[in-house]
Design a protein around this motif. Structure first.
Motif, PDB file in Angstrom:
ATOM      1  N   TRP A  88       1.022  -1.073  -0.039  1.00 24.68           N
ATOM      2  CA  TRP A  88      -0.023  -0.134   0.096  1.00 24.68           C
ATOM      3  C   TRP A  88       0.959   1.217   0.145  1.00 24.68           C
ATOM      4  O   TRP A  88       1.033   1.828   0.995  1.00 24.68           O
ATOM      5  CB  TRP A  88      -1.066  -0.050   1.407  1.00 24.68           C
ATOM      6  N   PRO A  89       1.350   1.527  -1.244  1.00 24.39           N
ATOM      7  CA  PRO A  89       2.317   2.688  -1.242  1.00 24.39           C
ATOM      8  C   PRO A  89       1.326   4.007  -1.449  1.00 24.39           C
ATOM      9  O   PRO A  89       0.804   4.476  -2.382  1.00 24.39           O
ATOM     10  CB  PRO A  89       3.053   2.605  -2.426  1.00 24.39           C
ATOM     11  N   VAL A  90       0.796   4.619  -0.346  1.00 24.45           N
ATOM     12  CA  VAL A  90      -0.266   5.583  -0.043  1.00 24.45           C
ATOM     13  C   VAL A  90      -0.003   6.831  -0.833  1.00 24.45           C
ATOM     14  O   VAL A  90      -0.733   7.478  -1.130  1.00 24.45           O
ATOM     15  CB  VAL A  90      -0.402   5.754   1.235  1.00 24.45           C
ATOM     16  N   THR A  91       1.243   7.303  -1.020  1.00 24.30           N
ATOM     17  CA  THR A  91       1.531   8.405  -1.763  1.00 24.30           C
ATOM     18  C   THR A  91       2.621   8.151  -2.829  1.00 24.30           C
ATOM     19  O   THR A  91       3.290   7.105  -2.566  1.00 24.30           O
ATOM     20  CB  THR A  91       1.980   9.457  -0.966  1.00 24.30           C
ATOM     21  N   LEU A 335      -7.557   4.427   6.589  1.00 20.41           N
ATOM     22  CA  LEU A 335      -8.988   3.877   6.457  1.00 20.41           C
ATOM     23  C   LEU A 335      -9.866   4.783   7.292  1.00 20.41           C
ATOM     24  O   LEU A 335     -11.185   5.056   6.884  1.00 20.41           O
ATOM     25  CB  LEU A 335      -9.122   2.411   6.976  1.00 20.41           C
ATOM     26  N   GLY A 336      -9.197   5.477   8.569  1.00 20.25           N
ATOM     27  CA  GLY A 336      -9.849   6.465   9.023  1.00 20.25           C
ATOM     28  C   GLY A 336     -10.528   7.694   8.449  1.00 20.25           C
ATOM     29  O   GLY A 336     -11.345   8.219   8.942  1.00 20.25           O
ATOM     30  N   ALA A 337      -9.799   7.999   7.433  1.00 14.33           N
ATOM     31  CA  ALA A 337     -10.036   9.299   6.866  1.00 14.33           C
ATOM     32  C   ALA A 337     -11.505   9.261   6.203  1.00 14.33           C
ATOM     33  O   ALA A 337     -12.276  10.324   6.434  1.00 14.33           O
ATOM     34  CB  ALA A 337      -9.152   9.568   5.595  1.00 14.33           C
ATOM     35  N   PHE A 338     -12.178   8.117   6.079  1.00 19.32           N
ATOM     36  CA  PHE A 338     -13.518   8.110   5.525  1.00 19.32           C
ATOM     37  C   PHE A 338     -14.517   7.757   6.701  1.00 19.32           C
ATOM     38  O   PHE A 338     -15.594   7.625   6.410  1.00 19.32           O
ATOM     39  CB  PHE A 338     -13.796   6.832   4.710  1.00 19.32           C
ATOM     40  N   LEU A 473     -10.223   0.544  -4.035  1.00 20.90           N
ATOM     41  CA  LEU A 473      -8.974   0.249  -3.561  1.00 20.90           C
ATOM     42  C   LEU A 473      -7.920   0.765  -4.462  1.00 20.90           C
ATOM     43  O   LEU A 473      -6.962   1.415  -4.024  1.00 20.90           O
ATOM     44  CB  LEU A 473      -8.907  -1.262  -3.416  1.00 20.90           C
ATOM     45  N   GLY A 474      -8.360   0.802  -5.923  1.00 18.28           N
ATOM     46  CA  GLY A 474      -7.293   1.239  -6.942  1.00 18.28           C
ATOM     47  C   GLY A 474      -7.007   2.717  -6.696  1.00 18.28           C
ATOM     48  O   GLY A 474      -5.914   3.221  -6.794  1.00 18.28           O
ATOM     49  N   SER A 475      -8.234   3.468  -6.381  1.00 18.98           N
ATOM     50  CA  SER A 475      -8.086   5.043  -6.292  1.00 18.98           C
ATOM     51  C   SER A 475      -7.239   5.546  -4.940  1.00 18.98           C
ATOM     52  O   SER A 475      -6.712   6.424  -5.022  1.00 18.98           O
ATOM     53  CB  SER A 475      -9.424   5.492  -6.245  1.00 18.98           C
ATOM     54  N   LEU A 476      -7.281   4.432  -4.237  1.00 18.95           N
ATOM     55  CA  LEU A 476      -6.199   4.783  -2.966  1.00 18.95           C
ATOM     56  C   LEU A 476      -4.879   3.953  -2.838  1.00 18.95           C
ATOM     57  O   LEU A 476      -4.142   3.966  -1.985  1.00 18.95           O
ATOM     58  CB  LEU A 476      -6.822   4.127  -1.701  1.00 18.95           C
ATOM     59  N   ALA A 477      -4.241   3.575  -3.979  1.00 18.24           N
ATOM     60  CA  ALA A 477      -3.126   2.970  -4.447  1.00 18.24           C
ATOM     61  C   ALA A 477      -3.037   1.761  -3.463  1.00 18.24           C
ATOM     62  O   ALA A 477      -1.924   1.319  -3.641  1.00 18.24           O
ATOM     63  CB  ALA A 477      -2.234   4.186  -4.144  1.00 18.24           C
ATOM     64  N   TYR A 478      -4.048   0.929  -3.204  1.00 23.24           N
ATOM     65  CA  TYR A 478      -3.861  -0.338  -2.554  1.00 23.24           C
ATOM     66  C   TYR A 478      -3.579  -1.428  -3.825  1.00 23.24           C
ATOM     67  O   TYR A 478      -3.853  -0.949  -4.865  1.00 23.24           O
ATOM     68  CB  TYR A 478      -5.029  -0.739  -2.022  1.00 23.24           C
ATOM     69  N   GLY A 479      -2.564  -2.263  -3.413  1.00 21.66           N
ATOM     70  CA  GLY A 479      -1.842  -3.163  -4.295  1.00 21.66           C
ATOM     71  C   GLY A 479      -2.950  -4.110  -4.940  1.00 21.66           C
ATOM     72  O   GLY A 479      -2.402  -5.050  -6.056  1.00 21.66           O
ATOM     73  N   ALA A 480      -4.127  -4.474  -4.422  1.00 22.06           N
ATOM     74  CA  ALA A 480      -4.802  -5.663  -4.981  1.00 22.06           C
ATOM     75  C   ALA A 480      -6.324  -5.256  -5.172  1.00 22.06           C
ATOM     76  O   ALA A 480      -6.467  -3.912  -4.817  1.00 22.06           O
ATOM     77  CB  ALA A 480      -4.660  -6.743  -4.254  1.00 22.06           C
ATOM     78  N   GLY A 481      -7.181  -6.006  -5.641  1.00 22.23           N
ATOM     79  CA  GLY A 481      -8.570  -5.800  -5.709  1.00 22.23           C
ATOM     80  C   GLY A 481      -9.307  -6.274  -4.355  1.00 22.23           C
ATOM     81  O   GLY A 481      -8.642  -6.552  -3.368  1.00 22.23           O
ATOM     82  N   GLY A 482     -10.529  -5.974  -4.398  1.00 28.32           N
ATOM     83  CA  GLY A 482     -11.520  -6.264  -3.165  1.00 28.32           C
ATOM     84  C   GLY A 482     -12.499  -7.413  -3.539  1.00 28.32           C
ATOM     85  O   GLY A 482     -13.538  -7.593  -2.892  1.00 28.32           O
TER      86      GLY A 482
END
Lengths: 795, 52
Positions: A88-91, A335-338, A473-482
Motif C-alpha cells: 500500500w504505497p499511499v503516496t 481508512l480512518g479518513a472516511f 482500492l485502486g483509487s487509494l493506491a492499494y496493491g490488489a482488488g477487493g
C-alpha cells in the motif's frame, strides 16, 4: 432466486457451528501440529537492542552444537531473502525503506531477526540460537513520535527523514465551516499501542519437493492467497510451484494479515537445504515480532453552532509506523479518513495523516484497522462538544446524524451509505439501558457527593465493511482488488461442495456458508461441505479481514448457488419434457407448473448430470458454477452502544456496571455467530479502554514483553453484556448483510472512555488517557481538583 | 519458551530426594526441586533458570 419457505429457511437460524465438534475434540490441524519426515526446526536470533549497527555475527559455536544442521546470518542469505513487501504505497513519494527478513547491517527494533539456526529438534534450535554471538554498535532509539518528527535521530539514516508520508484529504470546505462557527473545540486524544493476542501463535511449515522445485507452505495466516503471490514475488519461486495452505488457524485480528519475515526465511531455508522446516513463535517472541496495532496522536477540531449543529471537523493524525512498513501499515490510519465524520452531517471536513518511523515493532491492521481510531476520536469530541454547549450527549447526536429517510446518503468524506436507521438502534439501546433512570441516579449521586460516581458513555458508531470495491482500492493506491471467489460443485450423490476464497480463522465460515448454500439449493445443511484455505483447492481468493467475508465471500456463495439452479432448471425441464419457463424451483424440487406430480429433486438432477445419458443438446455435463464478486459498495453496519461505569473517586477504580450493545448488521445469517463476534469485539474494545497498552522504555525496550505485563482481560474482568439488534438490510448485496467482525471493537472503546470521563466531568476532568487504569483515573481526578498537586499532571 | 536441557531424577521418598540433592550438590551442580512446577517451569521456559 429460490423460494425457500420461511419455516425451513436456515439463514437466520442459530445453527451450532459445524467446525466445533472437531475443534473441541482436538481433531485439528494447527500448523504447529504438522509433522513431516525429516522435519527441521528453525529458531531466530533476535536483536536485544532497539537500534544498532551490527558489527559481528559469530555462528561458529552454534554450528558446533549437537543436532544443529545449519546457521545463517542476514548477510549469508541477503540475496535470496529479498525485502518484505508493502502493498500500500499511499503516496507516490512515500518513504519506503528496505525491510530485510534478516537484518544485514542495522537493527531498528527490539526483536528484529538477525540470524537463523536450523536444528533437528526445537530444543537444539533454541540452544543454538542462544549460542550465536552478535555485536552491536548502539544507535539512538527513537521512541516518541513527536521527537521523531524533528529528525534529530533517524530510524533510517539513508532516508534523511523519519516521515514516511503525509496524506491530506478534504471534503467540503472546512475553513468556511469553521469561519461560520460559534464554537470551535480542539482536543488531543492518544491511541495507545496495542499487541494483538490471537489464541494460536504464528507458525509456518515449508515442505519442499526439491526435484520438482515445488513447495507447500503451511502457515497460520489469514491470507493464504495473498501470501502465495507475495512469497512468489519475494523469493522468485514461480507462483505455480508454490502452494499455500492455511490449516486450522486460531484467530488473527489482523495480526496474521501479513507477509512475515519468518515465512520468507522458512521458504528460503527449505529451498536451500531441500528439507522440510518448521518455525513456531513463542508468545513473548510474538510480542516483539508480530505486528502491533493502533498508536496514533489525534489532534481534532470540531466547529459547531451554539445550538449544537456540527459544521465541520478537522483531523490531524500522527500514526506510528514502527521501524518498517509491513503489508498494509501505511494504509491503516487512512481508512480512518472516511470514518471520522461517522454518522454525522457536516459542511466541511479536513483530514491529514503523517506516517512516522520509530524504533519499535511495525504496526499494521488490528481489529478495526483505522476505524476504531476514527470512531474513538469523533465519539469523544462530539461528547465533549455536547458538554461545552450544555447539551445532553444523546441530544447532540440526534441533532446531527443522518436520519433514516435520508439514505442513501453521500457523506462529506465521499462514501455513499446505502442504508441505516440510527434512530431505531438508539431508541432500542436507550430503552434496554434505562438511560433516563441512570441520568437521574447520576444527578442524585453527584448531588450527595457519593465517593463512587456514575458515568454514562455513548457511542453511536458506523463503520465501512465488506472491503471492497476494487476500483475504490485502486483509487487509494492499494496493491490488489477487493473481490472474492466462490464455486459450487454438485456431486453425483446430490451432496454439495462449496469452495470459498475467504479464509476463516475462527469466524465460522463453514457453518454460515453451509446455511447460505443449503437454503439457496434446497439441500440439507449437513449435505454441504465447505472447502477453504488452500491455494490448490480454492485457487482464487482475497482472504479474510475487514469484516469482508460474509459481505463479499458469503454473497458470492449465494450467487454461485443461483447459477447452479439456473443450469439445473434447464436440465430438469429437459428431463420433464417441459419448457424451461414452466419449471418452478422450491425447497430443492423442480416441478412443472400445473402438474405438481411431474417433479425432479435437485439431487436427481445432479445424478442425471453425472450420467449425462439424456441431456440437453450442447450442454456440458456438470453442475458446477463459479462466481468472482466485486462488490458495488462497502457495507455500513452501525449501532448504539451505551455503557455505565462506577468510578471510585478515591482509588480511581473503574467498574463497568452495565453495557448495552444494539447493533445493526443487516440481515443475520447465524445469530449465534453474530452474538459471539459482538461479545469478542466488546472484550477487545473494552481491553483498549481499560487494560491493554504496549509500553516501551526510553531505550526502546518493550517493557510489556510477556502476558504477565500486558493485561489481556479475562472473562471475570468483563461485565455481562446486554445485546440486541435492529435489522436494516444492506441494499448493496442480495443477502442484505453488512458484516460484524469488527463492530464490537470499534464501538466499545469510546463508549467506555466516554463513561469514565462522564463520571468525573463535574470534578473538572476532561480526559483520561487510555488505558483508564486506576492510577490514571486517580491522577486525572487529582489534577482536575488540585489535590495532591505534586502528583497532578503526570501522564 | 523452550527450556534448556536438564536431567530429571524421579524420587518416591523423602530420603531418596535428600540423597539425590546431596549427591548433586556435592558435585557442585545446581539441582532444583520440582514440585508443582508453577514457579520452576516458567523460569525454565523463559531460560531464567539453568539447573544442572
Amino acid at each position: 432466486m429460490t423460494e425457500t419457505t420461511q419455516d425451513t429457511a436456515l439463514v437466520g437460524r442459530p445453527m451450532l457451528r459445524k467446525e466445533d465438534a472437531r475443534l473441541i475434540a482436538g481433531q485439528t490441524r494447527w500448523t504447529d501440529s504438522i509433522t513431516l519426515p525429516g522435519l527441521l526446526h528453525l529458531a531466530l536470533v533476535r536483536s536485544p537492542v532497539a537500534h544498532g549497527r551490527i558489527t559481528r555475527v559469530n555462528l561458529d559455536a552454534a554450528r558446533e552444537l549437537p543436532g544443529v544442521v545449519a546457521a545463517y546470518s542476514g548477510a549469508d542469505l541477503a540475496a535470496e531473502l529479498g525485502t518484505l513487501p508493502c502493498a500500500w504505497p499511499v503516496t507516490p513519494d512515500m518513504v519506503h525503506p528496505d525491510h530485510r527478513p534478516l537484518a544485514v547491517d542495522e537493527v531498528r527494533h527490539v526483536g528484529e531477526a538477525v540470524a537463523v539456526v536450523v536444528a533437528r529438534d526445537r530444543y537444539a534450535a533454541a540452544d543454538a540460537a542462544e549460542a550465536v554471538e552478535v555485536d552491536y554498535d548502539p544507535l539512538p532509539a527513537v521512541t516518541d513520535m513527536t521527537e521523531a518528527l524533528t529528525d534529530a535521530a533517524l530510524v533510517h539514516s539513508d532516508k534523511g527523514t523519519n516521515t514516511s508520508f503525509v496524506w491530506p484529504f478534504e471534503g467540503g470546505d472546512y475553513d468556511a465551516a469553521r469561519a461560520r462557527a460559534d464554537v470551535v473545540l480542539a482536543r488531543r486524544y492518544i491511541q495507545q499501542r496495542l499487541i494483538p493476542n490471537a489464541m494460536e501463535p504464528r507458525a509456518v511449515v515449508v515442505e519442499p519437493i526439491a526435484a520438482a522445485g515445488e513447495f507447500t507452505v503451511y502457515s497460520a495466516t489469514q491470507i493464504p492467497h495473498i501470501l502465495r503471490l507475495m512469497l512468489a514475488l519475494t523469493t522468485g519461486v514461480p507462483e505455480q510451484k508454490l502452494r499455500v495452505v492455511a490449516p486450522d488457524v486460531g484467530g488473527g485480528f489482523g495480526s496474521k494479515l501479513n507477509v512475515y519475515a519468518e515465512e520468507v526465511i522458512a521458504l528460503v531455508v527449505a529451498r536451500k537445504l531441500g528439507r522440510p522446516v518448521k518455525w513456531t513463535e513463542s508468545r513473548s517472541e510474538g510480542y516483539q515480532a508480530t505486528i502491533h496495532g493502533r498508536d496514533q496522536i489525534q489532534d481534532l477540531e470540531i466547529a459547531a453552532t451554539r445550538d449544537g449543529r456540527i459544521l465541520g471537523l478537522s483531523v490531524d493524525l500522527k500514526a506510528d509506523m514502527g521501524a518498517y512498513l509491513q503489508l498494509v501499515t501505511p494504509g491503516v490510519p487512512l481508512l480512518g479518513a472516511f470514518m471520522f465524520n461517522a454518522i454525522y452531517k457536516m459542511e466541511g471536513y479536513r483530514f491529514r495523516c503523517t506516517g512516522v518511523f520509530t524504533t519499535k515493532t511495525p504496526t499494521d491492521a488490528y481489529r478495526g484497522a483505522g476505524r476504531p481510531e476514527a470512531t474513538f476520536g469523533v465519539e469523544r469530541i462530539v461528547t465533549d462538544l455536547a458538554h461545552e454547549l450544555g447539551m445532553d450527549p444523546m441530544e447532540i447526536r440526534r441533532k446531527n446524524w443522518i436520519t433514516h429517510e435520508e439514505f442513501p446518503y453521500t457523506t462529506i468524506a465521499g462514501l455513499t451509505y446505502d442504508s441505516g436507521n440510527y434512530e431505531a438502534a438508539t431508541d432500542r439501546a436507550v430503552e434496554l439501558f434505562g438511560y433516563s433512570e441512570l441520568r437521574a441516579e447520576q444527578a442524585e449521586r453527584r448531588q450527595r457527593g457519593d465517593r463512587v460516581q456514575l458515568g454514562i458513555g455513548i457511542s453511536t458508531f458506523t463503520e465501512m465493511c465488506g472491503l471492497a470495491p476494487s476500483r475504490v482500492l485502486g483509487s487509494l493506491a492499494y496493491g490488489a482488488g477487493g473481490w472474492e471467489a466462490a464455486s459450487i460443485r454438485m456431486l453425483p450423490s446430490g451432496k454439495v461442495e462449496v469452495v470459498t476464497g475467504s479464509s476463516p480463522h475462527g469466524q465460522g465460515h463453514v457453518t454460515s456458508w453451509s446455511q447460505i448454500a443449503a437454503d439457496a439449493l434446497g439441500v440439507p445443511f449437513e449435505d454441504v461441505h465447505v472447502i477453504h484455505g488452500d491455494t490448490e483447492s480454492s485457487p482464487m481468493g482475497m482472504d479474510t479481514y475487514g469484516s469482508r467475508s460474509l459481505v463479499v465471500g458469503g454473497v458470492a456463495v449465494h450467487l454461485a448457488a443461483g447459477k447452479v439452479i439456473d443450469k439445473a432448471r434447464r436440465v430438469a425441464a429437459h428431463l420433464l419434457e417441459a419448457a424451461e419457463g414452466d419449471v418452478d424451483f422450491a425447497d430443492g424440487v423442480f416441478s412443472v407448473k400445473g402438474s405438481p406430480e411431474a417433479r425432479r429433486t435437485i439431487q436427481e438432477v445432479a445424478l442425471a448430470t453425472f450420467a449425462a445419458h439424456d441431456f440437453p443438446e450442447g450442454m456440458e455435463p456438470s453442475l458446477n458454477s463459479e462466481v468472482v464478486l466485486d462488490p458495488e459498495n462497502f457495507s455500513f453496519p452501525h449501532g448504539t452502544h451505551l455503557c455505565a461505569v462506577d468510578v471510585d473517586t478515591e482509588t480511581g477504580a473503574v467498574s463497568i456496571r452495565s453495557y448495552v450493545a444494539v447493533d445493526d448488521v443487516g440481515k443475520v445469517v447465524n445469530p449465534l455467530i453474530v452474538e459471539g463476534q459482538v461479545h469478542g469485539g466488546l472484550a477487545q474494545g473494552i481491553a483498549q479502554a481499560l487494560y491493554e497498552e504496549a509500553v516501551y522504555d526510553a531505550d526502546g525496550n518493550l517493557s510489556t514483553g510477556t502476558m504477565a505485563d500486558y493485561l489481556v482481560p479475562a472473562a471475570p474482568d468483563l461485565p455481562e453484556f446486554v445485546t440486541d439488534r435492529t435489522e436494516t438490510p444492506a441494499t448493496s448485496n442480495p443477502l442484505g448483510v453488512k458484516g460484524v467482525g469488527e463492530a464490537g471493537t470499534i464501538a466499545s472503546t469510546p463508549a467506555v472512555v466516554n463513561a469514565v470521563v462522564d463520571a468525573l466531568r463535574h470534578l473538572g476532568v476532561q480526559d483520561v488517557p487510555m488505558p483508564c487504569s486506576p492510577e490514571r483515573v486517580w491522577r486525572a481526578i487529582n489534577a482536575a481538583t488540585g489535590q495532591n498537586s505534586d502528583e497532578a499532571g503526570a501522564r | 519458551m523452550i527450556p534448556p536441557s536438564f536431567d530429571y531424577v524421579r524420587v518416591s521418598t523423602v530420603d531418596e530426594a535428600v540423597a539425590a540433592l546431596g549427591e548433586r550438590t556435592s558435585r557442585g551442580e545446581d539441582a532444583k526441586i520440582l514440585a508443582g512446577g508453577q514457579s520452576l517451569m516458567p523460569l525454565l521456559r523463559l531460560r531464567l533458570a539453568y539447573p544442572s
